[in-house]
Design a protein around this motif. Structure first.
Motif, PDB file in Angstrom:
ATOM      1  N   THR A  17       0.887  -1.158   0.000  1.00 24.73           N
ATOM      2  CA  THR A  17       0.000   0.000   0.000  1.00 24.73           C
ATOM      3  C   THR A  17       0.921   1.203   0.000  1.00 24.73           C
ATOM      4  O   THR A  17       2.051   1.127   0.475  1.00 24.73           O
ATOM      5  CB  THR A  17      -0.945   0.021   1.227  1.00 24.73           C
ATOM      6  OG1 THR A  17      -1.889   1.077   1.054  1.00 24.73           O
ATOM      7  CG2 THR A  17      -0.198   0.214   2.535  1.00 24.73           C
ATOM      8  N   GLY A  18       0.465   2.288  -0.580  1.00 21.91           N
ATOM      9  CA  GLY A  18       1.344   3.457  -0.585  1.00 21.91           C
ATOM     10  C   GLY A  18       0.753   4.627  -1.319  1.00 21.91           C
ATOM     11  O   GLY A  18      -0.252   4.514  -2.027  1.00 21.91           O
ATOM     12  N   GLU A  62       1.633 -12.273   3.598  1.00 19.18           N
ATOM     13  CA  GLU A  62       2.199 -12.573   4.903  1.00 19.18           C
ATOM     14  C   GLU A  62       2.671 -11.304   5.599  1.00 19.18           C
ATOM     15  O   GLU A  62       2.840 -11.272   6.816  1.00 19.18           O
ATOM     16  CB  GLU A  62       3.399 -13.506   4.745  1.00 19.18           C
ATOM     17  CG  GLU A  62       3.052 -14.846   4.140  1.00 19.18           C
ATOM     18  CD  GLU A  62       4.294 -15.565   3.674  1.00 19.18           C
ATOM     19  OE1 GLU A  62       5.222 -15.753   4.495  1.00 19.18           O
ATOM     20  OE2 GLU A  62       4.341 -15.924   2.478  1.00 19.18           O
ATOM     21  N   ARG A  63       2.947 -10.267   4.816  1.00 13.88           N
ATOM     22  CA  ARG A  63       3.418  -8.977   5.330  1.00 13.88           C
ATOM     23  C   ARG A  63       2.885  -7.888   4.419  1.00 13.88           C
ATOM     24  O   ARG A  63       2.594  -8.140   3.255  1.00 13.88           O
ATOM     25  CB  ARG A  63       4.944  -8.854   5.313  1.00 13.88           C
ATOM     26  CG  ARG A  63       5.691  -9.863   6.139  1.00 13.88           C
ATOM     27  CD  ARG A  63       7.187  -9.570   6.114  1.00 13.88           C
ATOM     28  NE  ARG A  63       7.502  -8.426   6.949  1.00 13.88           N
ATOM     29  CZ  ARG A  63       7.760  -8.497   8.253  1.00 13.88           C
ATOM     30  NH1 ARG A  63       7.730  -9.652   8.858  1.00 13.88           N
ATOM     31  NH2 ARG A  63       8.045  -7.407   8.934  1.00 13.88           N
ATOM     32  N   LEU A  64       2.833  -6.675   4.963  1.00 10.25           N
ATOM     33  CA  LEU A  64       2.465  -5.502   4.177  1.00 10.25           C
ATOM     34  C   LEU A  64       3.658  -4.559   4.130  1.00 10.25           C
ATOM     35  O   LEU A  64       4.269  -4.276   5.160  1.00 10.25           O
ATOM     36  CB  LEU A  64       1.269  -4.783   4.807  1.00 10.25           C
ATOM     37  CG  LEU A  64       0.832  -3.490   4.100  1.00 10.25           C
ATOM     38  CD1 LEU A  64       0.239  -3.787   2.725  1.00 10.25           C
ATOM     39  CD2 LEU A  64      -0.174  -2.726   4.962  1.00 10.25           C
ATOM     40  N   VAL A  65       3.975  -4.095   2.935  1.00  5.93           N
ATOM     41  CA  VAL A  65       4.962  -3.040   2.764  1.00  5.93           C
ATOM     42  C   VAL A  65       4.172  -1.757   2.514  1.00  5.93           C
ATOM     43  O   VAL A  65       3.376  -1.690   1.578  1.00  5.93           O
ATOM     44  CB  VAL A  65       5.911  -3.340   1.583  1.00  5.93           C
ATOM     45  CG1 VAL A  65       6.870  -2.177   1.355  1.00  5.93           C
ATOM     46  CG2 VAL A  65       6.680  -4.638   1.836  1.00  5.93           C
ATOM     47  N   THR A  82      -5.136   1.364   5.456  1.00  7.51           N
ATOM     48  CA  THR A  82      -4.730   0.002   5.122  1.00  7.51           C
ATOM     49  C   THR A  82      -3.693  -0.508   6.115  1.00  7.51           C
ATOM     50  O   THR A  82      -3.728  -1.671   6.527  1.00  7.51           O
ATOM     51  CB  THR A  82      -4.193  -0.063   3.679  1.00  7.51           C
ATOM     52  OG1 THR A  82      -5.194   0.464   2.795  1.00  7.51           O
ATOM     53  CG2 THR A  82      -3.863  -1.488   3.272  1.00  7.51           C
ATOM     54  N   VAL A  83      -2.777   0.364   6.542  1.00  7.99           N
ATOM     55  CA  VAL A  83      -1.794  -0.008   7.559  1.00  7.99           C
ATOM     56  C   VAL A  83      -2.509  -0.402   8.854  1.00  7.99           C
ATOM     57  O   VAL A  83      -2.194  -1.431   9.457  1.00  7.99           O
ATOM     58  CB  VAL A  83      -0.783   1.134   7.803  1.00  7.99           C
ATOM     59  CG1 VAL A  83       0.058   0.872   9.053  1.00  7.99           C
ATOM     60  CG2 VAL A  83       0.113   1.332   6.594  1.00  7.99           C
ATOM     61  N   GLU A  87      -5.562  -1.453   9.211  1.00  5.91           N
ATOM     62  CA  GLU A  87      -6.296  -2.700   8.986  1.00  5.91           C
ATOM     63  C   GLU A  87      -5.352  -3.899   9.050  1.00  5.91           C
ATOM     64  O   GLU A  87      -5.677  -4.935   9.646  1.00  5.91           O
ATOM     65  CB  GLU A  87      -7.006  -2.637   7.636  1.00  5.91           C
ATOM     66  CG  GLU A  87      -7.969  -3.765   7.396  1.00  5.91           C
ATOM     67  CD  GLU A  87      -8.773  -3.611   6.108  1.00  5.91           C
ATOM     68  OE1 GLU A  87      -9.224  -4.652   5.594  1.00  5.91           O
ATOM     69  OE2 GLU A  87      -8.951  -2.483   5.627  1.00  5.91           O
ATOM     70  N   ALA A  88      -4.174  -3.761   8.453  1.00 11.29           N
ATOM     71  CA  ALA A  88      -3.190  -4.849   8.485  1.00 11.29           C
ATOM     72  C   ALA A  88      -2.744  -5.132   9.917  1.00 11.29           C
ATOM     73  O   ALA A  88      -2.681  -6.289  10.346  1.00 11.29           O
ATOM     74  CB  ALA A  88      -1.990  -4.488   7.613  1.00 11.29           C
ATOM     75  N   ARG A  89      -2.417  -4.074  10.640  1.00  9.25           N
ATOM     76  CA  ARG A  89      -1.967  -4.251  12.023  1.00  9.25           C
ATOM     77  C   ARG A  89      -3.063  -4.877  12.885  1.00  9.25           C
ATOM     78  O   ARG A  89      -2.780  -5.743  13.724  1.00  9.25           O
ATOM     79  CB  ARG A  89      -1.498  -2.919  12.594  1.00  9.25           C
ATOM     80  CG  ARG A  89      -0.165  -2.483  11.996  1.00  9.25           C
ATOM     81  CD  ARG A  89       0.282  -1.147  12.529  1.00  9.25           C
ATOM     82  NE  ARG A  89       1.633  -0.820  12.031  1.00  9.25           N
ATOM     83  CZ  ARG A  89       2.136   0.401  12.013  1.00  9.25           C
ATOM     84  NH1 ARG A  89       1.424   1.432  12.475  1.00  9.25           N
ATOM     85  NH2 ARG A  89       3.353   0.599  11.549  1.00  9.25           N
ATOM     86  N   ALA A  90      -4.318  -4.460  12.678  1.00 16.38           N
ATOM     87  CA  ALA A  90      -5.427  -5.021  13.442  1.00 16.38           C
ATOM     88  C   ALA A  90      -5.600  -6.519  13.157  1.00 16.38           C
ATOM     89  O   ALA A  90      -6.018  -7.273  14.033  1.00 16.38           O
ATOM     90  CB  ALA A  90      -6.720  -4.275  13.124  1.00 16.38           C
ATOM     91  N   ALA A  91      -5.234  -6.931  11.943  1.00 17.33           N
ATOM     92  CA  ALA A  91      -5.333  -8.339  11.555  1.00 17.33           C
ATOM     93  C   ALA A  91      -4.093  -9.137  11.966  1.00 17.33           C
ATOM     94  O   ALA A  91      -4.001 -10.332  11.696  1.00 17.33           O
ATOM     95  CB  ALA A  91      -5.553  -8.442  10.050  1.00 17.33           C
ATOM     96  N   GLY A  92      -3.123  -8.451  12.584  1.00 16.33           N
ATOM     97  CA  GLY A  92      -1.908  -9.131  13.013  1.00 16.33           C
ATOM     98  C   GLY A  92      -0.874  -9.303  11.919  1.00 16.33           C
ATOM     99  O   GLY A  92       0.083 -10.063  12.080  1.00 16.33           O
TER     100      GLY A  92
END
Length: 162
Positions: free
Chosen positions: A7-8, A119-122, A139-140, A142-147
């Motif tokens: 995401t960016g 598996e990871r988000l950049v 999006t960051v 949301e990713a963190r909330a999903a672990g």
């Protein structure tokens, strides 16, 4: 195999593009060295496309997630069309979501789709707080909330056009 989504910011200044490209290359190199790297991107202008190009340059494979059936026709501007088409052609898999129209809901669906496949988000993100409109910061979160682990990339000297 490591699968990374991106995401960016889309609105990078011209001078920021090489800085972001170099920072992404350094971020992705260790994953590429581990074996097969898979990058998941909506290949929008800016960070998404730069990420996709770096994944391919490092020998990885690309999964393109397109938010809607009309995205190419109605949302890809002429200055990005050649890059978009080249990356679509280079992708190992192209997933066009069922949304008829490119709108906020379609972009939110696309963000969820990339996170589900990774598996990871950049995140090419300047750290500004979320707007609640489904952008990079949202999006960051949301990713963190999903672990999902998040690698933030924002090199010194990078800037947005607005």
């Amino acid at each position: 195999m490591t699968t990374l989504a991106v995401t960016g910011h889309m609105d990078l200044t011209k001078d920021s593009v090489p800085l972001v490209r170099d920072a992404l290359r350094e971020t992705l190199k260790p994953y590429a060295a581990e074996g097969s790297l898979v990058g998941v991107s909506c290949i929008a202008k800016g960070s998404d496309s730069i990420f996709a190009e770096v994944v391919l340059d490092l020998g990885g494979s690309l999964v393109a997630v397109i938010p809607s059936k009309d995205y190419r026709q109605n949302k890809v501007k002429p200055d990005h069309a050649a890059t978009f088409d080249r990356l679509i052609d280079a992708a190992d898999k192209v997933l066009v979501l069922d949304n008829e129209t490119a709108n906020r809901a379609a972009y939110e669906d696309a963000n969820r789709a990339i996170l589900q496949r990774a598996e990871r988000l950049v995140a090419v993100w300047n750290g500004e707080p979320p707007s609640g409109k489904g952008g990079t910061a949202d999006t960051v979160l949301e990713a963190r909330a999903a672990g999902l682990p998040v690698d933030v990339v924002w090199p010194q000297g990078a800037a947005r056009t607005d």
